[in-house]
Design an enzyme around this catalytic site. Structure first.
Site, PDB file in Angstrom:
ATOM      1  N   HIS A 255      42.813  35.927  29.658  1.00  0.00           N
ATOM      2  CA  HIS A 255      43.622  35.897  30.883  1.00  0.00           C
ATOM      3  C   HIS A 255      42.756  36.061  32.140  1.00  0.00           C
ATOM      4  O   HIS A 255      42.695  35.164  32.973  1.00  0.00           O
ATOM      5  CB  HIS A 255      44.710  36.992  30.827  1.00  0.00           C
ATOM      6  CG  HIS A 255      45.545  37.053  32.065  1.00  0.00           C
ATOM      7  ND1 HIS A 255      46.901  37.266  32.054  1.00  0.00           N
ATOM      8  CD2 HIS A 255      45.212  36.939  33.386  1.00  0.00           C
ATOM      9  CE1 HIS A 255      47.369  37.244  33.289  1.00  0.00           C
ATOM     10  NE2 HIS A 255      46.361  37.057  34.116  1.00  0.00           N
TER      11      HIS A 255
ATOM     12  N   GLU B  29      51.785  41.322  39.584  1.00  0.00           N
ATOM     13  CA  GLU B  29      50.972  42.360  38.930  1.00  0.00           C
ATOM     14  C   GLU B  29      50.968  43.660  39.735  1.00  0.00           C
ATOM     15  O   GLU B  29      50.080  44.492  39.570  1.00  0.00           O
ATOM     16  CB  GLU B  29      49.529  41.870  38.715  1.00  0.00           C
ATOM     17  CG  GLU B  29      49.366  40.618  37.893  1.00  0.00           C
ATOM     18  CD  GLU B  29      49.814  40.740  36.430  1.00  0.00           C
ATOM     19  OE1 GLU B  29      50.263  41.831  36.013  1.00  0.00           O
ATOM     20  OE2 GLU B  29      49.737  39.733  35.722  1.00  0.00           O
TER      21      GLU B  29
ATOM     22  N   GLU C 230      20.417  42.897  36.976  1.00  0.00           N
ATOM     23  CA  GLU C 230      21.216  43.704  37.903  1.00  0.00           C
ATOM     24  C   GLU C 230      22.487  44.292  37.286  1.00  0.00           C
ATOM     25  O   GLU C 230      23.089  45.202  37.862  1.00  0.00           O
ATOM     26  CB  GLU C 230      21.559  42.892  39.154  1.00  0.00           C
ATOM     27  CG  GLU C 230      22.473  41.723  38.891  1.00  0.00           C
ATOM     28  CD  GLU C 230      22.895  41.030  40.195  1.00  0.00           C
ATOM     29  OE1 GLU C 230      23.346  39.894  40.101  1.00  0.00           O
ATOM     30  OE2 GLU C 230      22.772  41.635  41.272  1.00  0.00           O
TER      31      GLU C 230
ATOM     32  N   HIS D 159      40.863  34.957  37.630  1.00  0.00           N
ATOM     33  CA  HIS D 159      40.699  34.285  36.339  1.00  0.00           C
ATOM     34  C   HIS D 159      39.372  33.511  36.288  1.00  0.00           C
ATOM     35  O   HIS D 159      39.389  32.281  36.174  1.00  0.00           O
ATOM     36  CB  HIS D 159      41.856  33.309  36.110  1.00  0.00           C
ATOM     37  CG  HIS D 159      43.232  33.911  36.224  1.00  0.00           C
ATOM     38  ND1 HIS D 159      44.363  33.161  36.470  1.00  0.00           N
ATOM     39  CD2 HIS D 159      43.666  35.195  36.101  1.00  0.00           C
ATOM     40  CE1 HIS D 159      45.440  33.939  36.501  1.00  0.00           C
ATOM     41  NE2 HIS D 159      45.034  35.188  36.297  1.00  0.00           N
TER      42      HIS D 159
ATOM     43  N   HIS E 109      42.246  41.035  41.136  1.00  0.00           N
ATOM     44  CA  HIS E 109      42.453  40.380  39.845  1.00  0.00           C
ATOM     45  C   HIS E 109      42.261  38.882  40.009  1.00  0.00           C
ATOM     46  O   HIS E 109      42.722  38.302  41.011  1.00  0.00           O
ATOM     47  CB  HIS E 109      43.871  40.674  39.332  1.00  0.00           C
ATOM     48  CG  HIS E 109      44.281  39.815  38.172  1.00  0.00           C
ATOM     49  ND1 HIS E 109      43.615  39.842  36.963  1.00  0.00           N
ATOM     50  CD2 HIS E 109      45.284  38.907  38.028  1.00  0.00           C
ATOM     51  CE1 HIS E 109      44.203  38.991  36.134  1.00  0.00           C
ATOM     52  NE2 HIS E 109      45.210  38.403  36.761  1.00  0.00           N
TER      53      HIS E 109
END
Ligand code: 2HA
Ligand code: ZN
Length: 269
Positions: free
Chosen positions: A209, A115, A168, A140, A138
């Site tokens: 994803h 990525e 919050e 999952h 990144h």
């Protein structure tokens, strides 16, 4: 190969990666992190050091000369802490903004995360809005994925739902959450689409994803994802039971005022 990165910086990066794994956000080789390194994070980068150079396949001239600590492509988060040299590495974007070189780590022919386009394009986009920006993360997380199957993917509606799941949220991500359509991952197209969203918000959901979060440091990016994931978890717990009440728009306004944040106005009723 001598380390060219300060031990404490590498250690914090690997600890956060390990924590992400412990949280269940990074199964197998899922997820990736990149950290923009400051001058004082680096030890001597010898000119004569043997390095590997590669073409990016896109242009990020805003980042030329900059160094990043990145996770490796296909590398398992569970192994990062015990073996950083094989699982993470330092890259430098070359002057032309179209190539990079690996200057440390990613041993045995490893390459940076698949990525990398999204990471680099996100860094370029965030640096325009925030010169202190440094991290793209990144992963999952299960509940953020789950909510992408059962909740409308419209940004305003999803941001409002997450804000209302715990007090919050509106304070931690007052700009809300960006959402992409489902797209093929690992491409410069998804990188450009994510970067367009991330310019004015620090969280972007890739439905079915995972999530991208950014920040001034590793803690901030981690905390942002952690907070959104908690909100999604609460939603996934209560939605099947029927939601009888939640934080009102006035309640959100009050929180924002008390904590001096400015949520997106158009997200209020
Ligand atoms: O395999 O998470 O998006 C790493 C990923 C790709
Ligand atoms: Zn992913």
């Amino acid at each position: 190969m001598e380390s060219i990165i300060k031990e404490a910086v590498l250690e914090q990066f690997c600890s956060i990666a390990d924590l992400m794994y412990q949280k269940g956000w990074d199964e197998r080789n899922g997820g990736n992190i990149s950290l923009l390194l400051r001058g004082d994070d680096l030890l001597n980068v010898g000119e004569s050091e043997r390095t590997r150079e590669y073409e990016l396949g896109y242009r990020v001239p805003e980042l030329s000369g900059k160094f990043f600590l990145v996770t490796g492509s296909g590398k398992y988060f569970k192994n990062i802490k015990t073996n950083p040299k094989e699982n993470v590495g330092v890259i430098q974007i070359l002057e032309d903004g179209e190539h990079y070189r690996i200057v440390w780590g990613l041993a045995n022919g490893a390459k940076p995360t698949s990525e990398l386009p999204t990471h680099l394009m996100n860094h370029a986009a965030r640096l325009k809005s925030d010169p202190d920006h440094r991290v793209v993360m990144h992963c999952h997380p299960a509940n953020l994925l789950a909510i992408s199957f059962v909740h409308p993917l419209e940004e305003r509606e999803l941001s409002r739902t997450l804000w209302k799941m715990c007090a919050e949220c509106v304070i931690v991500f007052p700009e809300g959450i960006g959402v992409l359509p489902f797209m093929l991952c690992g491409t410069k197209e998804i990188g450009a689409a994510t970067a367009q969203k991330i310019t004015d918000c620090r969280l972007v959901l890739w439905p079915h994803h995972g999530i991208f979060g950014t920040g001034k440091d590793l803690d901030e990016a981690f905390g942002l994802i952690e907070t959104a994931e908690k909100a999604a978890e609460i939603y996934m717990k209560i939605a099947p039971l029927g939601i009888r009440q939640s934080i009102s728009d006035d309640g959100l306004r009050e929180l924002a005022e008390a904590f001096h944040v400015q949520p997106k106005k158009e997200y209020f009723d």
